[in-house]
Motif scaffolding. Structure first.
Motif, PDB file in Angstrom:
ATOM      1  N   UNK A   1       0.830  -1.208   0.000  1.00 11.42           N
ATOM      2  CA  UNK A   1       0.000   0.000   0.000  1.00 11.42           C
ATOM      3  C   UNK A   1       0.855   1.244   0.000  1.00 11.42           C
ATOM      4  N   UNK A   2       1.973   1.206   0.738  1.00  8.77           N
ATOM      5  CA  UNK A   2       2.769   2.406   0.885  1.00  8.77           C
ATOM      6  C   UNK A   2       3.866   2.513  -0.166  1.00  8.77           C
ATOM      7  N   UNK A   3       4.262   1.390  -0.717  1.00  6.16           N
ATOM      8  CA  UNK A   3       5.358   1.417  -1.674  1.00  6.16           C
ATOM      9  C   UNK A   3       4.907   0.951  -3.054  1.00  6.16           C
ATOM     10  N   UNK A   4       3.701   1.264  -3.341  1.00  9.58           N
ATOM     11  CA  UNK A   4       3.138   0.789  -4.604  1.00  9.58           C
ATOM     12  C   UNK A   4       3.924   1.272  -5.800  1.00  9.58           C
ATOM     13  N   UNK A   5       4.313   2.522  -5.788  1.00  9.38           N
ATOM     14  CA  UNK A   5       5.036   3.067  -6.942  1.00  9.38           C
ATOM     15  C   UNK A   5       6.352   2.328  -7.148  1.00  9.38           C
TER      16      UNK A   5
ATOM     17  N   UNK B   1      24.886  14.337  -7.448  1.00 11.85           N
ATOM     18  CA  UNK B   1      24.115  13.759  -6.350  1.00 11.85           C
ATOM     19  C   UNK B   1      22.688  14.276  -6.399  1.00 11.85           C
ATOM     20  N   UNK B   2      21.794  13.388  -6.114  1.00 11.52           N
ATOM     21  CA  UNK B   2      20.397  13.804  -5.901  1.00 11.52           C
ATOM     22  C   UNK B   2      20.290  14.350  -4.477  1.00 11.52           C
ATOM     23  N   UNK B   3      19.241  15.056  -4.189  1.00 12.97           N
ATOM     24  CA  UNK B   3      19.049  15.451  -2.781  1.00 12.97           C
ATOM     25  C   UNK B   3      19.022  14.207  -1.893  1.00 12.97           C
ATOM     26  N   UNK B   4      19.580  14.308  -0.716  1.00 16.18           N
ATOM     27  CA  UNK B   4      19.684  13.135   0.153  1.00 16.18           C
ATOM     28  C   UNK B   4      18.326  12.462   0.320  1.00 16.18           C
ATOM     29  N   UNK B   5      17.318  13.268   0.520  1.00 17.48           N
ATOM     30  CA  UNK B   5      15.964  12.726   0.659  1.00 17.48           C
ATOM     31  C   UNK B   5      15.051  13.494  -0.328  1.00 17.48           C
ATOM     32  N   UNK B   6      14.259  12.779  -1.067  1.00 16.21           N
ATOM     33  CA  UNK B   6      13.302  13.440  -1.955  1.00 16.21           C
ATOM     34  C   UNK B   6      12.056  12.554  -2.098  1.00 16.21           C
ATOM     35  N   UNK B   7      11.081  13.075  -2.789  1.00 15.28           N
ATOM     36  CA  UNK B   7       9.834  12.323  -2.949  1.00 15.28           C
ATOM     37  C   UNK B   7      10.053  11.135  -3.875  1.00 15.28           C
ATOM     38  N   UNK B   8       9.506  10.023  -3.472  1.00 17.72           N
ATOM     39  CA  UNK B   8       9.641   8.802  -4.242  1.00 17.72           C
ATOM     40  C   UNK B   8       9.135   8.959  -5.669  1.00 17.72           C
ATOM     41  N   UNK B   9       7.969   9.601  -5.794  1.00 12.93           N
ATOM     42  CA  UNK B   9       7.352   9.706  -7.122  1.00 12.93           C
ATOM     43  C   UNK B   9       8.226  10.497  -8.073  1.00 12.93           C
ATOM     44  N   UNK B  10       8.809  11.604  -7.559  1.00  9.45           N
ATOM     45  CA  UNK B  10       9.655  12.427  -8.423  1.00  9.45           C
ATOM     46  C   UNK B  10      10.917  11.657  -8.828  1.00  9.45           C
TER      47      UNK B  10
END
Lengths: 1036, 271
Positions: free
Chosen positions: A481-485, A602-611
């Motif tokens: 449910x939470x990691x569907x993407x 580098x990507x941002x250390x933390x970002x939105x999963x969908x993006x």
């Protein structure tokens, strides 16, 4: 000397008697000669050829009879034959003046008659209108519609024949009847003011010609009547408007509440004055009322250009709940009926059966064999992460049973621990260790060959492919449910998954872990990949964010050579380390190894999963053909504390223990089996040797006895064959009976289990609409359960048709088309199937644009905006059924339905928040929604007022709204103290308090008075009621 | 004279009163949303027929229907009333339909000729009285013939007795034209004395060539010429007083016929 002056010359014996009244006079006199004494004869011949007509006396002699005025008897006397001796040539008598006059009079009369006769037979417009039938030109308006010479349009006798024509002179003409061939009125045409005259009023009929007479020319005003004429009939006499006209009513002109509930007072004082809404507030009165102002009532500019600025989104917020799944005390819906109506795997199966070709194309050939991990992922990819997990969880036990029941001999394939191993369960009796349901979307697979789109089989069988996501494990459910993407991403790249890639997770002590507690450090170890790769490690958390573990700020170079293991996150090593924290649960750690650099920096250390996933998809697409990419993933479990971790660890260990025990049991079983096989082999060898000897002896004896025994053997063989067949039949029959008994027992057991396990998914009451349609109480399960379940089944089978039939039946006419406009029957079926299966229906998409949609336990309608036709139809329906309702429970439900629909706060579409519901017929108690602003012209048809000229005189277009006492507000004075809202609390349109003060007569008299602006009756009053035409001309 | 005037005024007042009553009645009808034109139309038609009866009255002189003078006064007052009623009926000076316009035109002509006739009847009789003679219109040709005979006898006698033909030649050249028929009609109609001047001038011119004996005969001829001049005046005046009826009466007949047809049409089409 002449005797002209002799007064006696006219004496009878001295002058002849003149007869001017005779038609002729002497021709000699007319020629100014001396006229004879005889004068002309009556026939116009000369009477003076002789002086006299001699008279024959008794003695036979003729005597002269010349009169004394002519000289008396002549000396010659008559001739012997009796003729006069005094002859003169005859004259030609001339007419006297009177004769001439008579002839002229006769001539004039004859000329007139000739003219009338000559032209009357012609059309009135021929000969330039010379006909006596042409009384003059019509007014321009009538002349436009009546053809020249078409007198019969208004005058029936015209052209009707001489008899009828003459008869018409003695019978009354009814030209009014001809007028009403074209003209219509809002009341009786022949009644005064077109009003319905009270019985006994004795007013009599009126005719059009009383006021309107034609043939006065094109520009003639045939409409005008004067004030005195008005006063003739009206009892109340007065000289003028300013002097004697009655004062206006104390409610003038706000006699009746408005159709639109718009509180001018509060809007002026509160909303328009609020600086927050200043830009949306109208600057002047005419900004809202300015359209087509040349009327008594100003036309509102319309919702979209006025109210919508502030209230435009309120309609969609008031939804209609058509049906709500109520709480059922027990499962009453027959499962077989549900399966028959909804298909083999109920609602969720129906959603994923559709892409059959895709399944066929992507699955491994020959289902039933063990599928590879890629195929499993592919199948998993076909199952979108379903937001209806709750439904699946509820449903999964029966699904498992269904598959077990119908596909008992098939293999059930499931991904193994960590998604790396696929386990095969052969009919659940193969002795293979039960799979641990950890990982993404465990799948049960059945198999069939039926074509997609075929009619659902009566029950799940080999005729249907059965795919079901089973999530008995809440961990899996939460993960998906939470990691569907992320799961979808992995499934989409299943061909790149490298099952041989190992991901080791350790804590700060170096111990390998599957689960981590709050505060634990997580160390990630990737053993040698055996090739040179760019490695990306991402930690997808269940809160929708991704942590980029590698590369990171401390180790930016992510190119890992072959033979090098990668260890990250060791606390105190100077590298970045990661400590476990909330949210807890199951997360995914994904490793991507690529031959080419997927992205630099580098990507941002933390970002939105969908993006990030979108970005990653883009990069993978770019490098799809330029180098190998391998992906591996692993579930990471985190927990708040030891207890939780312990539960997880213990569960895992118990599972491992169980697996080990099963492995051990299997090993022991295998060893025992091997021993048994060796013993069996030895015995079998001994038996084979002895058998060979015996066989040789028997062969010899048999050869001897063969001939003798042939007949007996043949007989025995026949008997044995018959016995065998009989025995086989008996055994088969016993097996069939046993199988039937077993199936019956299983079915009974299953139903019993379901009965025992049944728990209604809903705890709600029925919707008011549903209660009305089924004629049941909303809160009495005993009453509504059975009809509601029947309705659900009918809907599952027939979509919206059962609802339409019920609505049409209730309304007594075909109204369902409007009430259910836009309702997709498939949605109704899916909703019904979900409810039939005691499931919540979850809409695949948000109904943000409005329309019908299913939402968990309800079938709802969301209005699309202002003037929503479905919302209007439902309100009209509610009013209609409530009016026709009897005084019983059913009637009360109809009234309850109406009240819910027209509730000003909660009613569908918020229509009744603004539109008044008024009683239009007290006798039948008919209610109607005033959808449009009320037509004041119709309500008081004899009153006139032209706003346009008043607006110009008062400069209303330039007057700001806030300028009280100016412009429109000079007459329309806001009454801030009025209780405007209470006027809409009931259906009585007359019990109303306007938020404008009544306009008094003095307001008008300021200008309309003697010596100022005119004040005639017709200035403000129209004689006729709603004058119009029967035939309307429209331009196509 | 004074009594006649008073009576005339009385009839006019009566006509005015009738008109006011009719107008008020028409107003009441209009206020009652009726059509007053029906009422006024019938009033007008009736009045026109009544006015036409005046002509019949003259033909029925043997029947005691009242004095002609009374009839004339009533006719005059009724004519004026008819004009007023006509306007009350049509509510306009000039109606719109061609037929109605023809009717109105003839009505106006009839009214106009009536007024003119009445003025003539009021003007010429007094002037005729002032002429000093009375001549019956129908006898004027005979009177003129008698005068002409007398003049010619006088001229012959003069020539016979005086042996001079001066008067005779002058008569043949000049006065015979004058005595042959009425002369200077238009001058007489307008009251001019041009004919008398002509006679006087001719006599004066002739007198210069005459001896005393001839002078006596010339005086006789002059007297006969002046007498004939007065008869000419009578003839002119009486002709005018009779001739206007040649217009008035036929027009009245035409108007009456048109009005009756108009009434029939109204009944057929409108009532």
């Amino acid at each position: 000397m002449t005797g002209i002056l002799d007064p006696d010359r006219f004496r009878f014996d001295r002058s002849s008697y003149e007869r001017p009244n005779f038609p002729y006079r002497c021709g000699r006199g007319a020629a100014w000669g001396k006229p004879c004494a005889n004068g002309p004869n009556i026939d116009g011949t000369c009477g003076g050829a002789t002086a006299c007509a001699p008279f024959r006396n008794p003695n036979g002699r003729y005597e002269c009879r010349r009169p004394a005025t002519a000289g008396g008897p002549c000396a010659d006397g008559p001739k012997p034959d009796g003729s006069c001796s005094q002859t003169m040539p005859p004259c030609v008598p001339r007419r006297t003046l009177r004769g001439v006059r008579r002839r002229l009079a006769i001539l004039a009369f004859g000329l007139v008659v000739a003219l009338i006769a000559g032209f009357s037979g012609q059309s009135a417009d021929q000969f330039g209108g010379l006909s006596s039938l042409n009384p003059g030109p019509l007014t321009a308006g009538h002349a436009s519609f009546i053809a020249p010479g078409d007198c019969a349009s208004c005058h029936a006798p015209h052209g009707s024949g001489s008899t009828d024509w003459i008869a018409a002179a003695f019978t009354a003409s009814d030209n009014t009847a001809n007028c009403t061939n074209c003209h219509t009125f809002g009341g009786p045409a022949r009644a005064a003011h077109n009003a319905v005259v009270p019985e006994g009023s004795n007013l009599g009929d009126v005719s059009c010609q009383m006021c309107h007479t034609e043939h006065k020319g094109a520009l003639a005003d045939i409409v005008e009547i004067n004030d005195v004429q008005c006063a003739t009939c009206h009892k109340r006499k007065f000289t003028s408007f300013s002097s004697g006209h009655p004062a206006f009513s104390d409610r003038f002109p706000y006699f009746r509440r408005t159709a639109i509930r718009f509180d001018h007072a509060s809007h002026f004082a509160k909303h328009f004055a609020d600086q927050r809404f200043a830009e949306r507030a109208p600057p002047t009165c005419v900004a809202c009322h300015g359209e087509n102002p040349n009327q008594r009532s100003l036309v509102r500019a319309g919702f979209e250009s006025t109210c919508a600025a502030c209230h435009g989104d309120q309609m969609a917020q008031r939804e209609l709940v058509l049906l709500r799944l109520p709480e059922f005390p027990e499962a009453g819906i027959d499962r077989e009926s549900v399966l028959e109506a909804c298909g083999p795997m109920l609602d969720e199966i129906g959603a994923i059966i559709a892409p059959m070709e895709t399944i066929e194309a992507r699955r491994e050939p020959g289902l039933g064999r063990e599928l590879g991990a890629g195929a499993l992922s592919a199948l998993a990819g076909l199952l979108p992460v379903d937001p209806r997990r709750a439904a699946q969880r509820t449903r999964s036990p029966s699904l498992v049973r269904a598959v077990a029941r119908y596909r008992a001999d098939e293999s059930v394939l499931m991904p193994g621990v960590g998604g790396g191993v696929a386990a095969t369960i052969a009919g659940r009796t193969a002795g293979v260790p039960a799979p641990v349901l950890v990982g993404y979307s465990p799948i049960l697979v059945g198999y069939s060959t039926s074509a997609p789109g075929a009619e659902p089989a009566p029950s799940p069988s080999d005729d249907a492919i059965v795919l079901a996501a089973v999530s008995d494990d809440p961990v899996v459910a939460g993960l998906s449910a939470s990691l569907g993407d992320v799961v979808d991403f992995i499934a989409a790249h299943e061909d790149t998954i490298d099952r041989d890639m190992v991901i080791v997770l350790r804590d700060e002590t170096g111990a390998a872990q599957d689960a981590f507690r709050d505060g634990d450090y997580m160390v990630v170890e990737i053993p040698d990949l055996g090739r040179d790769r760019f490695v990306i490690i991402d930690y997808f958390a269940r809160d929708g964010q991704v942590l980029h573990m590698f590369p990171n700020r401390s180790v930016k170079n992510n190119f890992i050579l072959s033979g090098v293991s990668l260890t990250l996150g060791v606390p105190g090593s100077g590298q970045e380390s990661w400590q476990v924290g909330p949210p807890f649960g199951d997360d995914l750690l994904v490793v991507i190894a690529s031959e080419r650099l997927l992205y630099g920096g580098l990507r941002p250390t933390v970002e939105k999963t969908s993006e990030y996933l979108a970005f990653l998809e883009q990069q993978l697409a770019r490098f799809a053909s330029s180098g190998a990419v391998e992906i591996q993933y692993r579930v990471v479990t985190t927990a708040k504390d030891d207890a939780a971790a312990t539960i997880i660890v213990e569960r895992r260990r118990a599972e491992e223990k169980r697996i080990a025990a099963e492995k051990r049991a299997a090993e022991e079983k295998r060893t025992a089996e091997e021993k048994r096989i060796a013993e069996v082999k030895r015995i079998a060898e001994e038996k084979r040797i002895a058998e060979e000897k015996r066989a040789a002896e028997e062969k010899r004896i048999a050869e001897v006895k063969r001939t003798a025994e042939e007949k007996r053997t043949a007989e025995e063989k026949r008997i044995a064959e018959e016995k065998r067949i009989a025995e086989e039949k008996r055994v088969a029959e016993e097996e069939r009976l046993a199988e039937e008994e077993r199936l019956a027992e299983e079915e009974a057991e299953r139903e019993e289990e379901e009965e025992e396990e049944y728990e209604s998914v809903s705890t709600e009451e029925k919707s008011i609409v549903g209660a009305y349609l089924l004629d049941v109480a909303t809160d009495d399960p005993d009453e509504y359960t059975e009809p509601m379940q029947e309705l659900i089944l009918a809907m599952a089978d027939g979509g919206a048709d059962p609802l339409a039939e019920m609505l049409d039946e209730r309304a007594g006419e075909a109204v369902s088309g409007g009430l259910l406009a836009g309702l997709n029957p498939e949605v109704v079926k899916r909703v019904a199937c979900a409810w039939a299966a005691n499931l919540e229906y979850e809409a695949p998409a948000d109904a943000s644009l409005g329309g019908w949609y299913g939402d968990f336990l309800e079938l709802r309608y969301r209005p699309k905006g202002h003037a929503d036709t479905v919302a209007k139809a439902w309100i009209e329906f509610g009013l209609g059924v409530a009016q026709a309702a009897d005084d019983d429970d059913s009637g009360e439900r109809a009234v309850a339905l109406r009240d819910s629909l027209i509730d000003s706060k909660e009613g569908v579409g918020a229509c009744i928040k603004c539109h008044a519901v008024s009683q239009v017929d007290a006798e039948t108690d008919t209610l109607a929604v005033e959808w449009r602003a009320r037509d004041i012209e119709r309500s008081r048809p004899h009153h006139l007022f032209f706003h346009d000229i008043h607006l110009r005189l008062l400069a209303a277009r330039e007057t700001k709204l806030e300028e009280a006492d100016l412009g429109c507000r000079r007459c329309h004075v806001v009454d801030a103290g009025a209780d405007f809202a209470s006027g809409f609390a009931d259906f009585d349109a007359m019990s109303y308090e306007s938020n404008f003060k009544a306009i008094t007569k003095n307001t008008c008299v300021d200008c309309h008075s003697e010596g100022n602006v005119r004040e005639s009756c017709q200035l403000c009053h129209d004689y006729h009621r709603e004058p119009s035409f029967k035939i309307r001309i429209s331009r196509n | 004279m004074k009594v006649a005037t008073t009576r005339r005024i009385a009839y006019l007042i009566l006509a005015a009163a009738v008109f006011v009553a009719a107008a008020l009645y028409a107003q009441q009808i209009a206020l009652g949303l009726g059509d007053p034109a029906v009422m006024t139309g019938y009033y007008l038609l009736g009045l026109m027929i009544f006015l036409a009866l005046f002509n019949a009255r003259k033909k029925l002189s043997m029947v005691p229907l009242g004095r002609a003078a009374v009839w004339l006064r009533v006719h005059v007052a009724g004519g004026l009333l008819a004009v007023a009623l006509f306007w009350l009926h049509t509510r306009t000076l000039w109606p719109s339909g061609l037929y109605e316009q023809l009717l109105a035109l003839l009505f106006y002509f009839v009214s106009l000729t009536g007024v003119v006739g009445h003025v003539l009847q009021r003007t010429y009789p007094s002037r005729l009285t002032q002429s000093g003679i009375e001549v019956i219109y129908e006898r004027i040709p005979a009177e003129l013939a008698t005068i002409r005979e007398e003049v010619e006898s006088l001229v012959l006698k003069c020539t016979e007795e005086t042996g001079s033909d001066t008067i005779a030649r002058h008569y043949l050249e000049t006065f015979s034209w004058f005595f042959s028929r009425p002369r200077y009609m238009w001058s007489h109609a307008i009251g001019s004395r041009r004919a008398a001047h002509w006679v006087r001038n001719e006599v004066t011119n002739l007198r210069r060539y005459l001896n005393d004996a001839e002078q006596t005969y010339l005086d006789g001829l002059s007297e006969l010429a002046f007498t004939k001049n007065r008869i000419d005046y009578h003839y002119a005046a009486q002709s005018i007083m009779k001739m206007w009826l040649l217009i008035h009466l036929p027009l009245a007949v035409a108007v009456l016929a048109l009005a009756i047809w108009h009434t029939i049409l109204v009944h057929v089409y409108a009532l």
